[in-house]
Design an enzyme around this catalytic site. Sequence first.
Site, mmCIF file in Angstrom:
data_model
loop_
_atom_site.group_PDB
_atom_site.id
_atom_site.type_symbol
_atom_site.label_atom_id
_atom_site.label_comp_id
_atom_site.label_asym_id
_atom_site.label_seq_id
_atom_site.Cartn_x
_atom_site.Cartn_y
_atom_site.Cartn_z
ATOM 1 N N GLU A 63 0.801 -1.224 0.000
ATOM 2 C CA GLU A 63 0.000 0.000 0.000
ATOM 3 C C GLU A 63 0.834 1.275 0.000
ATOM 4 O O GLU A 63 0.401 2.316 -0.513
ATOM 5 C CB GLU A 63 -0.950 0.004 1.204
ATOM 6 N N ARG A 172 -18.649 -1.967 2.653
ATOM 7 C CA ARG A 172 -18.726 -3.299 2.051
ATOM 8 C C ARG A 172 -20.160 -3.757 1.760
ATOM 9 O O ARG A 172 -20.426 -4.200 0.645
ATOM 10 C CB ARG A 172 -18.032 -4.297 2.970
#
Lengths: 324, 277
Positions: A63, A172
Site C-alpha cells: 500500500e 462493504r
Amino acid sequence: MNILNLENREMIATREAYGRVLVELGKRYRDLVVLDADLSKSTKTSEFAKHYPERFFNMGIAEQNLMGTAAGFALAGKIPCASTFAVFAVGRAFDQVRNSIAYPALNVKIVASHAGITVGEDGASHQSVEDISLMRSLPNMTVIVPADATETARAVEAAVEYRGPVYIRLGRPAVPVLFGADYEFRIGRAAVLREGEDAVIFATGIMVYESLKAAVLLAEEGTETAVVNVSTIKPLDEQTVINWARKAGAVVTAEEHSIYGGLGSAVAEVLGENCPVPLERVGIRDRFGESGSPDKLLEAFGLTAPHIAQAVRRVRGRRAAGVR
Amino acid sequence: MAAAQEELLWHLEEKARRIRIDIIRMLAEAGSGHPGGSLSGVEIVTALFFHVLRLRPEEPEWPERDRFILSKGHAAPLLYAALAERGFFPREELLTLRKLGSRLQGHPVRNKAPGVEASTGSLGQGLSVGLGIALAGRLDRRDYRVYVLLGDGESEEGQVWEAAMAAAHYRAGNLTAILDFNGLQIDGRIQEVMSPLPLPDKWEAFGWAVREVDGHDFRELLEAFEWAKGVHDRPSMIIARTVKGKGVSFMEDVADWHGKAPSREQAEQALGELSGV
C-alpha cells in the site's frame, strides 16, 4: 427534500456504485488511471480493469508503494484513483498519503472501501473506525463519505472533476439507495433531507439511513427532527451546521466511526466556536470493532435508529433542563 | 572527440566544486542541515544536471523534461545548489535555506522551488513517485526518463523494495535509480545499524539491471548513465560508491556529519579546502 418512504428500497453497496461509475468515467476522462493493491475484486476496481486494462495498475499487496505511485501519476498529469480497504489506505500508508500526496496537494483520489465496522466478520483488524479522523487532520485533503450508491457515483465524479487530493470512504455491504437520478451532489455542501425544529441529526455514510428511520420513530412521539446528510466531512458545511443547530437547539451526530476525530468532533468544533448547544455523539466509543454480522455489529455498537432516537431524547432532555 | 570529452569532464569538475562550496555556504548560513549526504552525492547530481538530464530551466514544467527525484530528501542543499547553478532560481536565494518563508525548505517541496519534482524527506518514498511518473510517461508515449537518487541507509525502508518489485514487474525501462552508497547513516555504519547489504545482489534479484561505479568519477558515472539509457526492458540501478562528506577533510567518512552544520570556523576551513587555498 423529504424522504418519506424508507421501506423496500433497492440495496446496493457503495463500492459497487464506485466500480460502475469508474467504467463510465474512464470513457470521459482519458487521463483517469486506477490503482489497486490486490483487492480489485473487493473494491470493484476490477470493472475498470476489464474495460481499460492499459490504465489499470495492480500494485500488489504494497500500500505504501500504491500511494507513492499514485502521487507520481498525478505529477505526470494523470488522475489516479488509488483503492484498497480503508484500514490499509489510511492506516498502513498514512505517511505516504501525508508526505507524497497531501503535502504537495497532488491530484490523487483515494477511494477506500470496507470502512467502518460493517466489514463484519473479518473483525477489528479490517474495520477502519479512525480513517475520517486521520484524513481530516491532513491539510489539503478533502474528505467525503457518501450515504448511498447514488451519492457515491456523484461524489466520485465530482472528485475526478475537482483538482486536489480527495479521500472517499465506502462500505462493504449493500445499503439502501436513498437518492434518485435527479440527486445533486456538491463537494462541501451538506443537504437537509428532512426538516424539523425540535432537534437536528447531522449524519454521514450509512448512518444517514438510520437517522432518517430514527426521525420517523421520533415523529411518532411528536418530535420533529431534522436530518442533514453531511457527506463532505471536510471542508465541513459550517453554515448549514450552524443554521440548523440554532434552529433546532439540540444536536445529534451519527457516524459509523470513532466519536473521536470524525463527524462528531467536526460538528462539536464548529458549535463550540459559534453557537454552543447541547450535543450528543452517536458513534463508536473508543473501542475497536469485532467479528460479527454487520447488522449485529451495528446493534451491539449502538449505531441503529433506536439508539439515535434515544440520543435525540437525551439531548432534548438536556436542552429542556438548561444543560449545555 | 577526446578533447571534447576532456573539456566536458573539466566542466563537470568545476561545477561539482562550485556546488560543494554552495552546500557549505548554505549550511553554515542556515546553522543546521545535512552536509555528509549532500557532499557524497555531488558528482552524481552534477553529472545529471549538467550532462544527462533534458531540462529547460526557463520552463520548469516542460512536459518532455527528464525528471530527477531526490528520494534522500535530507540532501536538499545538494539539489538546491544544482538547481541554482543550472539556472532555475538565483544563487543568492541559496542562503535562505531553512529560513522562515523560504522556498528552500529543509527538505524539498514540490510547488515551491522551481525544478523540485516531488516532496521528499520521509525516507523511502521517492522511488514509488518516480515509478508513477515513469508509468505515466509510457502511457502518454513520452520519451522522458525518470531518475531517482536513493540513500543506502534509506534502503532499509520497506517501501523501497515494494517500489523495486513493482518497477521490475511493470518493466519500467525509463526509470533509473542511483544509490548513493556512502556506507553511513545517522547512527553509524550501515552494516552495524541495519545492514541492507548486499545491495547489488538484492537489486538484481528484484529484477533490475545493475551496474556499480565509483560515485566520484565522472567518467564512470557518465558511462553508467549511457548504459542505463540503453536498458529498455527493465529498470536500471547505478550503485555509486561514495564517501560521505566528500571534499571536506574533517567530514569525510564521519557519521557525525550526517546532520550537523559546520561552525563558522569549520565552514571557513571547508571552503578553503574546496577552493584549493
